[in-house]
Design a protein around this motif. Structure first.
Motif, PDB file in Angstrom:
ATOM      1  N   LYS A   1       0.823  -1.210   0.000  1.00 33.56           N
ATOM      2  CA  LYS A   1       0.000   0.000   0.000  1.00 33.56           C
ATOM      3  C   LYS A   1       0.856   1.258   0.000  1.00 33.56           C
ATOM      4  O   LYS A   1       0.520   2.262  -0.641  1.00 33.56           O
ATOM      5  CB  LYS A   1      -0.919  -0.031   1.219  1.00 33.56           C
ATOM      6  CG  LYS A   1      -1.832   1.168   1.373  1.00 33.56           C
ATOM      7  CD  LYS A   1      -2.732   0.999   2.585  1.00 33.56           C
ATOM      8  CE  LYS A   1      -3.607   2.238   2.791  1.00 33.56           C
ATOM      9  NZ  LYS A   1      -4.496   2.089   3.967  1.00 33.56           N
TER      10      LYS A   1
ATOM     11  N   GLN B   1       5.314   3.483  -3.789  1.00 35.40           N
ATOM     12  CA  GLN B   1       5.027   4.325  -4.949  1.00 35.40           C
ATOM     13  C   GLN B   1       6.338   4.548  -5.695  1.00 35.40           C
ATOM     14  O   GLN B   1       7.373   4.775  -5.085  1.00 35.40           O
ATOM     15  CB  GLN B   1       4.436   5.678  -4.542  1.00 35.40           C
ATOM     16  CG  GLN B   1       3.057   5.572  -3.936  1.00 35.40           C
ATOM     17  CD  GLN B   1       2.467   6.940  -3.632  1.00 35.40           C
ATOM     18  OE1 GLN B   1       3.101   7.943  -3.878  1.00 35.40           O
ATOM     19  NE2 GLN B   1       1.264   6.962  -3.091  1.00 35.40           N
TER      20      GLN B   1
ATOM     21  N   PHE C   1      -0.527   9.319  -7.684  1.00 39.52           N
ATOM     22  CA  PHE C   1      -1.244   8.238  -7.022  1.00 39.52           C
ATOM     23  C   PHE C   1      -2.491   8.706  -6.272  1.00 39.52           C
ATOM     24  O   PHE C   1      -3.281   7.905  -5.820  1.00 39.52           O
ATOM     25  CB  PHE C   1      -0.321   7.496  -6.047  1.00 39.52           C
ATOM     26  CG  PHE C   1       0.784   6.761  -6.747  1.00 39.52           C
ATOM     27  CD1 PHE C   1       0.615   5.452  -7.149  1.00 39.52           C
ATOM     28  CD2 PHE C   1       1.980   7.380  -7.033  1.00 39.52           C
ATOM     29  CE1 PHE C   1       1.617   4.765  -7.802  1.00 39.52           C
ATOM     30  CE2 PHE C   1       2.994   6.707  -7.686  1.00 39.52           C
ATOM     31  CZ  PHE C   1       2.814   5.397  -8.067  1.00 39.52           C
TER      32      PHE C   1
ATOM     33  N   TRP D   1      -5.130   7.358  -1.181  1.00 39.13           N
ATOM     34  CA  TRP D   1      -5.463   5.934  -1.112  1.00 39.13           C
ATOM     35  C   TRP D   1      -6.891   5.783  -0.595  1.00 39.13           C
ATOM     36  O   TRP D   1      -7.256   6.322   0.433  1.00 39.13           O
ATOM     37  CB  TRP D   1      -4.498   5.196  -0.189  1.00 39.13           C
ATOM     38  CG  TRP D   1      -4.691   3.708  -0.232  1.00 39.13           C
ATOM     39  CD1 TRP D   1      -5.583   2.971   0.465  1.00 39.13           C
ATOM     40  CD2 TRP D   1      -3.963   2.794  -1.039  1.00 39.13           C
ATOM     41  NE1 TRP D   1      -5.478   1.637   0.150  1.00 39.13           N
ATOM     42  CE2 TRP D   1      -4.478   1.496  -0.778  1.00 39.13           C
ATOM     43  CE3 TRP D   1      -2.933   2.926  -1.966  1.00 39.13           C
ATOM     44  CZ2 TRP D   1      -3.988   0.348  -1.396  1.00 39.13           C
ATOM     45  CZ3 TRP D   1      -2.446   1.784  -2.578  1.00 39.13           C
ATOM     46  CH2 TRP D   1      -2.969   0.513  -2.295  1.00 39.13           C
TER      47      TRP D   1
ATOM     48  N   ASN E   1       1.813  -5.494 -12.421  1.00 41.64           N
ATOM     49  CA  ASN E   1       2.076  -4.093 -12.084  1.00 41.64           C
ATOM     50  C   ASN E   1       3.013  -3.951 -10.894  1.00 41.64           C
ATOM     51  O   ASN E   1       3.818  -3.014 -10.834  1.00 41.64           O
ATOM     52  CB  ASN E   1       0.755  -3.386 -11.779  1.00 41.64           C
ATOM     53  CG  ASN E   1      -0.112  -3.220 -13.013  1.00 41.64           C
ATOM     54  OD1 ASN E   1       0.368  -3.273 -14.135  1.00 41.64           O
ATOM     55  ND2 ASN E   1      -1.417  -3.057 -12.804  1.00 41.64           N
ATOM     56  N   LEU E   2       2.906  -4.893  -9.949  1.00 35.13           N
ATOM     57  CA  LEU E   2       3.709  -4.779  -8.732  1.00 35.13           C
ATOM     58  C   LEU E   2       5.113  -5.344  -8.885  1.00 35.13           C
ATOM     59  O   LEU E   2       6.074  -4.778  -8.350  1.00 35.13           O
ATOM     60  CB  LEU E   2       3.009  -5.504  -7.573  1.00 35.13           C
ATOM     61  CG  LEU E   2       1.703  -4.894  -7.052  1.00 35.13           C
ATOM     62  CD1 LEU E   2       1.098  -5.790  -5.975  1.00 35.13           C
ATOM     63  CD2 LEU E   2       1.938  -3.497  -6.502  1.00 35.13           C
TER      64      LEU E   2
ATOM     65  N   LEU F   1      -6.128  -3.056  -3.731  1.00 31.68           N
ATOM     66  CA  LEU F   1      -4.783  -2.791  -4.232  1.00 31.68           C
ATOM     67  C   LEU F   1      -4.809  -2.471  -5.719  1.00 31.68           C
ATOM     68  O   LEU F   1      -4.153  -1.534  -6.190  1.00 31.68           O
ATOM     69  CB  LEU F   1      -3.882  -4.004  -3.971  1.00 31.68           C
ATOM     70  CG  LEU F   1      -3.374  -4.211  -2.545  1.00 31.68           C
ATOM     71  CD1 LEU F   1      -2.740  -5.583  -2.415  1.00 31.68           C
ATOM     72  CD2 LEU F   1      -2.372  -3.119  -2.162  1.00 31.68           C
ATOM     73  N   TYR F   2      -5.579  -3.237  -6.445  1.00 36.02           N
ATOM     74  CA  TYR F   2      -5.645  -3.047  -7.901  1.00 36.02           C
ATOM     75  C   TYR F   2      -6.201  -1.680  -8.267  1.00 36.02           C
ATOM     76  O   TYR F   2      -5.622  -0.959  -9.086  1.00 36.02           O
ATOM     77  CB  TYR F   2      -6.505  -4.156  -8.501  1.00 36.02           C
ATOM     78  CG  TYR F   2      -6.672  -4.061 -10.002  1.00 36.02           C
ATOM     79  CD1 TYR F   2      -5.673  -4.492 -10.864  1.00 36.02           C
ATOM     80  CD2 TYR F   2      -7.828  -3.526 -10.560  1.00 36.02           C
ATOM     81  CE1 TYR F   2      -5.822  -4.404 -12.243  1.00 36.02           C
ATOM     82  CE2 TYR F   2      -7.988  -3.425 -11.936  1.00 36.02           C
ATOM     83  CZ  TYR F   2      -6.980  -3.871 -12.767  1.00 36.02           C
ATOM     84  OH  TYR F   2      -7.130  -3.773 -14.129  1.00 36.02           O
TER      85      TYR F   2
ATOM     86  N   ASN G   1      -6.254   0.996  -6.625  1.00 38.99           N
ATOM     87  CA  ASN G   1      -5.385   2.099  -6.189  1.00 38.99           C
ATOM     88  C   ASN G   1      -4.030   2.104  -6.885  1.00 38.99           C
ATOM     89  O   ASN G   1      -3.266   3.064  -6.723  1.00 38.99           O
ATOM     90  CB  ASN G   1      -5.168   2.034  -4.681  1.00 38.99           C
ATOM     91  CG  ASN G   1      -6.344   2.568  -3.889  1.00 38.99           C
ATOM     92  OD1 ASN G   1      -6.537   3.772  -3.777  1.00 38.99           O
ATOM     93  ND2 ASN G   1      -7.171   1.666  -3.360  1.00 38.99           N
ATOM     94  N   LYS G   2      -3.735   1.035  -7.658  1.00 38.82           N
ATOM     95  CA  LYS G   2      -2.426   0.926  -8.289  1.00 38.82           C
ATOM     96  C   LYS G   2      -2.472   0.947  -9.814  1.00 38.82           C
ATOM     97  O   LYS G   2      -1.494   1.297 -10.462  1.00 38.82           O
ATOM     98  CB  LYS G   2      -1.747  -0.383  -7.864  1.00 38.82           C
ATOM     99  CG  LYS G   2      -1.350  -0.456  -6.405  1.00 38.82           C
ATOM    100  CD  LYS G   2      -0.094   0.347  -6.136  1.00 38.82           C
ATOM    101  CE  LYS G   2       0.436   0.107  -4.746  1.00 38.82           C
ATOM    102  NZ  LYS G   2       1.672   0.886  -4.470  1.00 38.82           N
TER     103      LYS G   2
ATOM    104  N   TYR H   1      -2.186   7.059 -11.568  1.00 36.84           N
ATOM    105  CA  TYR H   1      -2.230   5.710 -11.020  1.00 36.84           C
ATOM    106  C   TYR H   1      -3.314   5.676  -9.938  1.00 36.84           C
ATOM    107  O   TYR H   1      -3.274   6.460  -8.988  1.00 36.84           O
ATOM    108  CB  TYR H   1      -0.884   5.316 -10.408  1.00 36.84           C
ATOM    109  CG  TYR H   1       0.191   5.024 -11.427  1.00 36.84           C
ATOM    110  CD1 TYR H   1       0.476   3.719 -11.797  1.00 36.84           C
ATOM    111  CD2 TYR H   1       0.917   6.050 -12.009  1.00 36.84           C
ATOM    112  CE1 TYR H   1       1.470   3.439 -12.733  1.00 36.84           C
ATOM    113  CE2 TYR H   1       1.907   5.780 -12.945  1.00 36.84           C
ATOM    114  CZ  TYR H   1       2.175   4.472 -13.297  1.00 36.84           C
ATOM    115  OH  TYR H   1       3.153   4.205 -14.214  1.00 36.84           O
ATOM    116  N   GLY H   2      -4.248   4.773 -10.088  1.00 37.40           N
ATOM    117  CA  GLY H   2      -5.315   4.646  -9.104  1.00 37.40           C
ATOM    118  C   GLY H   2      -6.529   5.487  -9.458  1.00 37.40           C
ATOM    119  O   GLY H   2      -6.433   6.493 -10.164  1.00 37.40           O
TER     120      GLY H   2
END
Length: 709
Positions: free
Chosen positions: A37, A40, A62, A65, A125-126, A159-160, A162-163, A171-172
């Protein structure tokens, strides 16, 4: 068959065991939910105008959140409907979708596509790149199942959302919501959620700021899928997506010409930092829009245009590098080098005024040849005897050539350098008509110095840089200015520039208040220029084709001058009218009323001969009745004067070549009085200098009988 079944079953079991071990090890190596979380990557840069409004946001953004319960259900369902309809049933990899993709591949499609679930996309993505290889797909599947074993479906979806990347650096969903709709992601409507969800497949293709119609069509597909899956009602699915209000996006308009020039300077201005920053700039959004409109409205068909506008302290108020940034992001205002044509005469006449000419002095507009080069006027005719003011206003090429020849082409080149020209400058005779290539921003800087009464002006675009928390990383400090030309020279050239707009070639640049400026046109209308200033704002305009082909109507006094006027009417609207100071107050050393100005007093340590050169008393001890300036019965020549040149004041040819001599150097006191500058001390033993030069620049007497240097 029995053996095949046993061996196949055994291999499948071993494969499952190996997969389970891989998933277990992958799950142990995956960071915790809170670590994911907080992660970034990249730096967000928010660029603000001089009024504080946001111009563009660059780099990854971003947003805030949003926890699972804060994300609107419409947003969750829209994403699941379009990206992974069996998200809540599969273990990270969708067996049904995978089987269908393999079948399609086996029956003709050459690659396996449409197999990535939301969990797989999150894993990519991660932890992975976007390479389409079998190895990457296998690792993606393993990581996806590892994520499913470690986190709940709600945590994975949170997570998805927000990412995931939505294009334009966003992003997000919160960042995307602010970027496209100007509000938080917690307030997303069904239609807005459909637009955002539809962008994930191809952010650059379905972005509403890139193509509104395509984004709306894609959103309609999302709404249909949501209705088919029973997550929205038929009435919600029939929402008119085209009515959604989109935020105006400046990231792809003319502002980017300015940000592309200004932001690379941060590497020199800031210490190394990766935290989000805000860059406060000098750009005025209203003037930037006016500049873009002026260039688009006046640039001839097929031609490009560039504009730079400076405030009196050098702050860039507007910068246009072309007619369309999306079509071409090449910044012609700062990168392109083009011939300035007659706009270059600014430096010729500055050198002449500094050498002693005044706007009222009489000159000869007659045919002339210099080193085999014969310049001609634009109209082909010659006006005969006119004053300097008229010659400049009507851009007489012959007079400019003669003046350049008289003061020295090297002197003109040094004047251009002094006022900020950074490109190479040749000293061929034709250089006086603007054959040297230069940049729009350099020429604008030179005219800005004249607007500042001869003081240096340094263009800048960044006022300060702060972190997201408000800490100041950089603050612009105004540089010390220097007097580039004496104030009386600046007043004289301003007189000429104002006349060029009032009655000369720049009449199309009039805006109902005092304007001083100069046109420029190159051969066959390949380049058109207008540069000028009014009420403390200096603006330069260039137009032409990138391939340097001729363009009809591109004369500096037409399209560029009209674009200048359209822009300046907006730029100076809220500023008081300022009259120009054109009163030429010559220094005392040019105002001596008696003959001692020419010959000096016998009791003085130095005296001046009729060519304007300084001679020590010991150099004039000739016998009674002899001319103190004669050498072998003839006058000594100015070593900087070329044999056979035409005197621009009298129009007469100079005598045949004669014996030359170099006078002794002048003392520092005289030079400081004559130039108004502090002269550095000479090293010990250095008692001689080139005739008529101060720091490499010729000195010329105003009242010299032949007008020589």
């Amino acid at each position: 068959m029995k053996r095949l079944f046993l061996w196949g079953g055994g291999l499948a079991l071993l494969g499952c065991i190996a997969l389970a071990i891989a998933v277990l090890f992958a799950a142990r190596s995956i960071p915790s939910y809170y670590q994911l979380k907080a992660s970034q990557h990249g730096q967000t840069i928010i660029v603000r105008a001089r009024d504080g409004s946001q111009l563009v946001e660059l780099g990854p953004s971003f947003g805030v959140w949003l926890d699972s319960e804060e994300i609107p259900d419409a947003m969750k369902e829209a994403m699941v409907a379009v990206e992974d309809r069996r998200f809540r049933m599969h273990p990270g990899v969708d067996p049904i979708g995978l089987a269908r993709a393999v079948y399609e591949w086996a029956t003709g499609d050459k690659r396996i596509g449409a197999t990535s679930t939301i969990t797989q996309q999150l894993a990519r993505n991660l932890f992975l790149n976007s390479n389409r290889t079998v190895d990457r797909k296998l690792r993606e599947a393993v990581l996806a199942m590892a994520l499913e074993t470690k986190f709940t479906k709600d945590e994975i979806l949170e997570l998805y959302l927000n990412k995931v990347y939505f294009g334009g650096g966003a992003y997000g969903i919160d960042s995307a919501s602010w970027k496209f709709f100007s509000h938080s992601g917690t307030e997303l409507s069904v239609a807005e959620a459909a637009i955002i969800a539809g962008m994930v497949k191809a952010p650059s293709r379905y972005s509403p700021t890139a193509d509104v119609d395509r984004a709306v069509d894609r959103a309609k597909v999302v709404l249909r899928l949501m209705r088919e899956q029973g997550v929205i009602s038929p009435s919600q699915a029939s929402i008119d997506v085209s009515t959604v209000r989109l935020k105006q996006d400046r990231s792809q308009n003319s502002v980017r010409y300015f940000t592309d020039w200004a932001l690379p300077q941060l590497d020199l201005l800031l210490p190394e930092t990766f935290e989000p920053i805000e860059v406060w700039t000098t750009l005025d959004p209203k003037l930037q829009d006016a500049a873009a409109a002026a260039i688009k409205a006046n640039a001839p068909k097929g031609a490009q245009g560039a504009l730079v506008s400076l405030d009196r302290d050098g702050a860039i108020l507007a910068m246009i590098g072309g007619t369309d940034y999306v079509e071409s992001n090449y910044n012609r205002a700062v990168q392109s080098v083009r011939q300035p044509g007659s706009a270059w005469k600014l430096f010729v006449y500055l050198a002449a005024l500094e050498a002693g000419y005044t706007p009222e002095d009489r000159v000869k507009d007659t045919p002339t040849t210099i080193e085999g080069w014969t310049p001609r006027n634009s109209g082909g005719g010659y006006a005969g005897e006119i004053d300097v003011r008229t010659a400049f206003a009507y851009s007489k090429n012959t007079v400019a050539a003669q003046l350049g020849n008289e003061v020295g082409f090297g002197t003109v080149a040094r004047m251009a350098r002094r006022l900020g020209i950074t490109t190479p400058v040749s000293t061929y005779p034709s250089m006086v008509l603007g054959t040297n290539e230069t940049r729009v921003i350099d020429m604008t800087q030179a005219f800005a110095a004249i607007s500042a009464k001869g003081e240096s002006v340094q263009p800048y675009g960044i006022i300060r840089v702060t972190t997201a928390s408000g800490d100041v990383l950089y603050q612009h400090e105004r540089r010390r200015t220097s007097q580039l030309v004496p104030d009386y020279v600046a007043a004289g050239i301003t007189d000429l520039l104002q006349t060029a707009v009032n009655t000369g070639t720049g009449r199309a640049a009039q805006i109902g208040r005092p304007v001083a400026g100069k046109t420029g046109t190159t051969n066959s209308n390949k380049d058109g220029w207008f540069l000028g200033f009014s009420s403390g704002i200096t603006t330069g305009v260039w137009m032409g084709r990138d391939d340097a082909k001729p363009v009809g109507g591109l004369q500096g006094g037409r399209a560029p001058a009209r674009a200048f006027a359209d822009f300046m009417k907006v730029a100076v609207r809220d500023r008081p009218v300022e009259e120009f100071d054109t009163q030429v107050q010559l220094p005392e050393w040019q105002l001596e009323p008696d003959d001692e100005y020419f010959f000096g007093d016998p009791d003085d340590y130095y005296f001046i001969d009729e060519q304007g050169n300084l001679i020590e008393p010991g150099m004039r001890d000739e016998g009674p009745g002899e001319n103190p300036f004669a050498i072998d019965g003839e006058f000594g020549d100015d070593p900087l004067r070329q044999d056979g040149e035409v005197d621009v004041r009298s129009g007469n040819q100079s005598p045949e070549p004669r014996q030359r001599r170099l006078p002794r150097a002048v003392d520092e006191d005289f030079l400081e009085e004559a130039t108004g500058r502090e002269i550095p001390e000479q090293p010990a033993g250095n008692t001689r200098a080139p005739s008529g030069s101060v720091r490499g620049e010729p000195i010329r007497s105003t009242r010299s009988p032949a007008g020589q240097e």
